[in-house]
Design an enzyme around this catalytic site. Structure first.
Site, mmCIF file in Angstrom:
data_model
loop_
_atom_site.group_PDB
_atom_site.id
_atom_site.type_symbol
_atom_site.label_atom_id
_atom_site.label_comp_id
_atom_site.label_asym_id
_atom_site.label_seq_id
_atom_site.Cartn_x
_atom_site.Cartn_y
_atom_site.Cartn_z
ATOM 1 N N ARG A 186 -7.207 -2.612 -4.788
ATOM 2 C CA ARG A 186 -7.985 -2.149 -3.440
ATOM 3 C C ARG A 186 -7.455 -0.926 -2.890
ATOM 4 O O ARG A 186 -8.834 -0.102 -3.136
ATOM 5 C CB ARG A 186 -7.118 -2.307 -1.926
ATOM 6 C CG ARG A 186 -8.616 -2.968 -0.714
ATOM 7 C CD ARG A 186 -7.721 -3.180 0.181
ATOM 8 N NE ARG A 186 -7.140 -4.763 0.349
ATOM 9 C CZ ARG A 186 -7.761 -5.795 0.220
ATOM 10 N NH1 ARG A 186 -9.473 -6.344 0.402
ATOM 11 N NH2 ARG A 186 -7.581 -6.778 0.543
ATOM 12 N N GLY A 191 4.158 -8.278 -1.653
ATOM 13 C CA GLY A 191 3.169 -8.464 -2.293
ATOM 14 C C GLY A 191 3.672 -9.323 -3.711
ATOM 15 O O GLY A 191 4.313 -9.009 -4.454
ATOM 16 N N ASP A 233 -0.549 -4.347 -8.984
ATOM 17 C CA ASP A 233 -1.872 -3.204 -8.975
ATOM 18 C C ASP A 233 -1.524 -1.312 -9.914
ATOM 19 O O ASP A 233 -1.804 -1.036 -10.035
ATOM 20 C CB ASP A 233 -1.928 -2.325 -7.612
ATOM 21 C CG ASP A 233 -1.908 -3.397 -6.481
ATOM 22 O OD1 ASP A 233 -2.863 -4.560 -7.206
ATOM 23 O OD2 ASP A 233 -1.987 -3.557 -5.190
ATOM 24 N N ARG A 248 5.767 -9.666 4.875
ATOM 25 C CA ARG A 248 5.264 -9.416 4.899
ATOM 26 C C ARG A 248 5.613 -8.743 6.927
ATOM 27 O O ARG A 248 5.842 -9.837 7.391
ATOM 28 C CB ARG A 248 3.777 -8.940 5.487
ATOM 29 C CG ARG A 248 3.065 -8.883 3.858
ATOM 30 C CD ARG A 248 1.662 -8.263 3.586
ATOM 31 N NE ARG A 248 0.616 -8.259 2.777
ATOM 32 C CZ ARG A 248 0.951 -7.819 1.311
ATOM 33 N NH1 ARG A 248 1.644 -6.450 1.259
ATOM 34 N NH2 ARG A 248 0.413 -8.419 0.440
ATOM 35 N N ASP A 292 3.800 -0.037 -2.964
ATOM 36 C CA ASP A 292 4.383 1.130 -2.005
ATOM 37 C C ASP A 292 4.481 0.615 -0.623
ATOM 38 O O ASP A 292 5.171 1.944 -0.112
ATOM 39 C CB ASP A 292 2.517 2.125 -1.761
ATOM 40 C CG ASP A 292 1.349 0.912 -1.164
ATOM 41 O OD1 ASP A 292 1.853 0.275 -1.662
ATOM 42 O OD2 ASP A 292 0.827 2.110 -1.799
ATOM 43 N N THR A 321 4.642 -4.941 -8.040
ATOM 44 C CA THR A 321 3.088 -4.695 -7.924
ATOM 45 C C THR A 321 1.826 -4.959 -8.908
ATOM 46 O O THR A 321 2.322 -4.642 -10.032
ATOM 47 C CB THR A 321 3.140 -4.008 -6.829
ATOM 48 O OG1 THR A 321 1.396 -4.035 -6.832
ATOM 49 C CG2 THR A 321 3.152 -2.257 -7.515
ATOM 50 N N ASP A 338 -0.011 1.376 -8.826
ATOM 51 C CA ASP A 338 -0.149 1.923 -8.279
ATOM 52 C C ASP A 338 1.141 3.054 -8.304
ATOM 53 O O ASP A 338 0.622 3.310 -6.736
ATOM 54 C CB ASP A 338 -1.369 2.045 -7.112
ATOM 55 C CG ASP A 338 -0.218 0.715 -6.536
ATOM 56 O OD1 ASP A 338 0.805 0.669 -6.600
ATOM 57 O OD2 ASP A 338 -0.547 0.303 -5.211
#
Ligand code: ADP
Length: 328
Positions: free
Chosen positions: A176, A15, A132, A76, A107, A130, A134
């Site tokens: 998510r 992303g 996120d 991707r 990740d 990212t 994470d």
């Protein structure tokens, strides 16, 4: 690991995230400053397989520091998960005598980088890019701060209309598997409640909280829903709450992809610059299979393996309790 690298390539994968361009600029210019030949790989791992690898100079990255997205594009790429795809990617790098690779991504990107670096003779450094947040080993990932600011701006606007109409708004934000965006934006926008993938909040608890607000004359309520929470999306949870909380006018907003875009914040421009600079310096120092991250206010190396270990990564759970207290 290889020492004295001559040719270094950079790619962005997975992303996109604001600040990736600032990082690409830093990678290219740091490498050139140290006399390395620099290359940009288009469309992430797909560009390695397609041999879409282009030489870059200091001017190739002019005027991109402030731009969202990534000039190298991202994709991707399923073929890179296959042995044949990885082999072709390495062959293309070998042809250009590229011996160092900086991968900017999340990740999934790091999982690919780890497999690639373990199997082939190339030094690999990861940059956490990212929205996120994470990954373990960096307090902040690239793009996270901009995404938070974008969400806050949107919620401020929604709060105006929610307040004018005495409405209950459910706002779904990205994440998510990670509630980081939801949690921080809940604090910054004064949300009445927040639902995260990492924590269980019962419907009963949520309704008790909303009812308490209504009984003390709150004119509007905002619930932030992380897309990965256990009730499903914001529409599902709004429907369940509406059944028990009939007098409130309930609305749902899904913020979606606008959270990824936009000019990077000052923080992300600085972070991207620092991480890109550090990534190339790490390669020059002979490092490989590491992620460069920001820890406290210092740059730190963490192995790709540890960066991917989600047990090391901690949600700021004190903020959750605080959100609850400050929104009474
Ligand atoms: P992000 O890096 O943002 O988490 P993805 O999960 O889509 O994004 O991963 C980005 C890319 O990394 C994938 O399209 C694929 O090319 C590569 N990748 C992901 N997992 C693996 C894997 N197990 N092996 C090799 N490559 C992988």
């Amino acid at each position: 690991m290889k020492q004295d690298l001559k040719n270094i390539a950079v790619l962005t994968s997975g992303g996109d995230a604001p600040g990736m361009n600032a990082c690409i600029r830093a990678v290219i210019r740091t490498g050139i400053y140290h006399g390395k030949n620099m290359f940009g790989v288009m469309q992430g791992y797909q560009g390695l397989i397609d041999n879409n690898i282009i030489p870059m100079d200091a001017r190739s990255v002019s005027n991109i520091l402030h731009m969202g997205g990534t000039i190298l594009k991202t994709a991707r790429c399923l073929a890179f998960k296959e042995e044949a795809g990885m082999e072709l990617a390495f062959k293309n790098l070998q042809e250009k005598e590229i011996d160092g690779l900086v991968v900017i991504g999340g990740d999934g990107t790091f999982t690919g980088a780890k497999r690639f670096g373990e199997k082939y003779n190339i030094n690999v450094i990861g940059v956490p890019g990212t929205i996120d947040n994470d990954l373990s080993g960096s307090d902040f990932t690239l793009g996270y701060d901009t995404a938070i600011n974008t969400v806050i701006e949107a919620i401020d606007k929604i709060r105006d209309t929610a307040d004018s109409h005495d409405r209950l708004f459910f706002i779904e934000v990205m994440g998510r598997d990670s509630g980081c965006i939801a949690l921080r934006t809940a604090v910054a926008s004064g949300a009445e409640a927040v639902l995260l993938p990492e924590r269980e909040t019962s419907l009963k608890e949520l309704i008790t909280k909303l009812k308490a607000g209504a009984s003390t004359k709150k004119s509007s309520s905002i619930v932030i829903v992380s897309e990965g929470n256990k009730y499903g999306g914001a529409y599902d949870i709004a429907k369940s709450v509406k059944r028990k909380f009939t007098h409130y006018d309930t609305k749902v907003t899904i913020l979606g992809h606008l959270q990824r875009g936009g000019s990077p914040s000052g923080f992300d421009r600085i972070l991207g610059s620092r991480l890109g600079y550090a990534a190339v310096n790490a390669l020059i120092a002979g490092e490989s299979m590491q992620m460069v991250g920001l820890y406290g206010n210092a740059i730190k190396l963490t192995s790709l393996e540890d960066a991917l270990n989600t047990h090391n990564y901690k949600l700021e759970s004190d903020l959750l309790e605080m959100t609850h207290v400050l929104s009474i």
